[in-house]
Design a protein around this motif. Structure first.
Motif, PDB file in Angstrom:
ATOM      1  N   THR A   1      -5.245  -2.234  -7.272  1.00 47.50           N
ATOM      2  CA  THR A   1      -4.655  -0.934  -6.807  1.00 47.50           C
ATOM      3  C   THR A   1      -5.577  -0.840  -5.472  1.00 47.50           C
ATOM      4  O   THR A   1      -4.901  -0.348  -4.494  1.00 47.50           O
ATOM      5  N   ILE A   2      -6.966  -0.804  -5.845  1.00 49.32           N
ATOM      6  CA  ILE A   2      -7.969  -0.369  -4.719  1.00 49.32           C
ATOM      7  C   ILE A   2      -7.855  -1.779  -3.668  1.00 49.32           C
ATOM      8  O   ILE A   2      -7.649  -1.406  -2.430  1.00 49.32           O
ATOM      9  N   LEU A   3      -7.557  -2.829  -4.203  1.00 51.58           N
ATOM     10  CA  LEU A   3      -7.707  -4.010  -2.962  1.00 51.58           C
ATOM     11  C   LEU A   3      -6.510  -3.929  -2.105  1.00 51.58           C
ATOM     12  O   LEU A   3      -6.476  -4.135  -0.968  1.00 51.58           O
ATOM     13  N   SER A   4      -5.294  -3.631  -2.673  1.00 54.04           N
ATOM     14  CA  SER A   4      -3.950  -3.454  -1.966  1.00 54.04           C
ATOM     15  C   SER A   4      -4.257  -2.053  -0.963  1.00 54.04           C
ATOM     16  O   SER A   4      -3.544  -2.310   0.242  1.00 54.04           O
ATOM     17  N   MET A   5      -4.624  -1.043  -1.558  1.00 55.52           N
ATOM     18  CA  MET A   5      -4.953   0.024  -0.450  1.00 55.52           C
ATOM     19  C   MET A   5      -5.872  -0.389   0.733  1.00 55.52           C
ATOM     20  O   MET A   5      -5.480   0.066   1.746  1.00 55.52           O
ATOM     21  N   PHE A   6      -6.849  -0.984   0.476  1.00 59.50           N
ATOM     22  CA  PHE A   6      -7.747  -1.529   1.495  1.00 59.50           C
ATOM     23  C   PHE A   6      -7.002  -2.328   2.585  1.00 59.50           C
ATOM     24  O   PHE A   6      -7.224  -2.051   3.591  1.00 59.50           O
ATOM     25  N   ALA A   7      -6.445  -3.329   1.821  1.00 59.97           N
ATOM     26  CA  ALA A   7      -5.732  -4.213   2.672  1.00 59.97           C
ATOM     27  C   ALA A   7      -4.536  -3.766   3.479  1.00 59.97           C
ATOM     28  O   ALA A   7      -4.218  -4.470   4.624  1.00 59.97           O
ATOM     29  N   ASN A   8      -3.776  -2.679   2.985  1.00 62.14           N
ATOM     30  CA  ASN A   8      -2.567  -2.444   3.927  1.00 62.14           C
ATOM     31  C   ASN A   8      -2.927  -1.282   4.522  1.00 62.14           C
ATOM     32  O   ASN A   8      -1.978  -0.967   5.344  1.00 62.14           O
ATOM     33  N   GLU A   9      -3.950  -0.356   4.381  1.00 57.21           N
ATOM     34  CA  GLU A   9      -4.367   0.787   5.179  1.00 57.21           C
ATOM     35  C   GLU A   9      -4.058   0.764   6.587  1.00 57.21           C
ATOM     36  O   GLU A   9      -3.376   1.302   7.236  1.00 57.21           O
ATOM     37  N   LYS A  10      -4.951  -0.121   7.311  1.00 57.90           N
ATOM     38  CA  LYS A  10      -4.754  -0.280   8.552  1.00 57.90           C
ATOM     39  C   LYS A  10      -3.496  -0.998   9.325  1.00 57.90           C
ATOM     40  O   LYS A  10      -3.089  -0.488  10.324  1.00 57.90           O
TER      41      LYS A  10
END
Length: 342
Positions: free
Chosen positions: A302-311
């Protein structure tokens, strides 16, 4: 024939209405009166010549004349275009919800059916209570049998499911309704989990045992430190780069985003994984470690996906990745330009 009438400093176009191509929301930020004939007949924003958009063929007049001549509302938007866009978005939203609900229901139903019917060959004479009583134990035995036959494929499937669920939760945490998740984004994350995480992690835990072939209590902190530095840095980079490639981003863009989030992502993992890996390396047998890690990893993905897709999503919202958005201005920008020049 349309006639221009000046009233209180405002130029208005009277006469027959004209159809304006949807999406023609860019308005020059100068004071002139733009005739309907300048934009009539164009079927898309990209078809409008730059000389028309730049206003070189228009004469000077009040800014409100631009709005009236183009058939726009007070905020510089075509009322017909806005209405059609709202209806289309509403229809797409309902369709997406229906598709997502169908896919989610099918996946959950299949999973529950497989879990409950693990003993269907021996059900004769069993009560419902007995079926539910023995289902967990017999599912565990079935999992162990699969690990003996094809351990890599079993772990790939588990990681694919976990990474899909983690991305779904991540989208919900970001504010999306439960049934309005992006199927493409979820599929990308699931593919990375299935194709890379399951197989690589399977071999990593055996490599880790080879590097630290000791049984003392002190070896557990060493394994945790190695996991949270070397392995975490490698895997986070693999995940980030692979998602960028699946989004068809350029290597330069991927590298820029990776370097910007590398250390924040690595240190974010230190708030969760050291405690979980005390159990991983201290209590769980090596062949069962990935299952335990994947259970915890639902939170981490959940954290990893949010970091990877935010930008990437910020660029999509700002229109950086869409070449046609250079022709579009928001109504607030149009309104601000008109106010400054009046």
């Amino acid at each position: 024939m349309a006639a221009a009438v000046s009233q209180s400093g405002t130029t208005r176009m009277l006469g027959q209405s004209s159809t304006i191509a949807p999406g023609l929301d860019r308005r020059p930020s100068c004071n002139y009166r733009c005739s309907r004939s300048n934009i009539r007949g164009y079927t898309s924003p990209s078809a409008v010549p730059e000389r028309v958009l730049s206003g070189k063929h228009c004469c000077s007049s009040s800014s409100s004349g631009v709005v009236a001549a183009a058939g726009l509302d007070a905020k510089g938007r075509s009322s017909i275009s806005v209405s059609m866009t709202k209806n289309a978005c509403r229809g797409n939203k309902y369709l997406d919800r229906a598709i997502n609900a169908t896919l989610t229901g099918a996946a959950v139903s299949y999973a529950i059916t497989k879990i409950v019917t693990v003993d269907h060959d021996y059900w004769q004479g069993w009560t419902v209570f007995e079926i539910l009583k023995y289902a967990p134990l017999h599912n565990w035995k079935a999992y162990e049998e699969v690990l003996k036959v094809n351990p890599v494929l079993a772990k790939m499937m588990i990681s694919g499911i976990v990474y899909s669920i983690g991305d779904w939760i991540g989208q919900c945490v970001e504010g999306k309704p439960v049934l309005e998740f992006s199927r493409v984004r979820l599929l990308r994350s699931g593919l990375v989990g299935f194709c890379l995480h399951g197989s690589l992690s399977h071999y990593y835990y055996y490599v880790c045992e080879y590097l630290f072939p000791y049984n003392g209590w002190w070896v557990v902190p060493l394994k945790v430190a190695f996991d949270q530095t070397i392995w975490s840095a490698i895997w986070n980079s693999i995940y980030y780069v692979t998602l960028g490639l699946l989004r068809l981003e350029s290597p330069a863009r991927i590298w820029k985003d990776l370097t910007a989030t590398f250390f924040p992502l690595l240190t974010a993992g230190w708030k969760l994984w050291p405690f979980a890996h005390l159990v991983t390396y201290g209590l769980v047998p090596v062949e069962q470690r990935l299952l335990w890690v994947d259970c915890v990893e639902i939170v981490w993905v959940t954290i990893l996906s949010m970091f990877a897709n935010e930008k990437a999503e910020q660029r999509m919202e700002s229109g950086e990745n869409n070449p046609e958005t250079v022709l579009l201005l928001s109504s607030d920008t149009v309104e601000e330009n008109m106010t400054n020049e009046s």
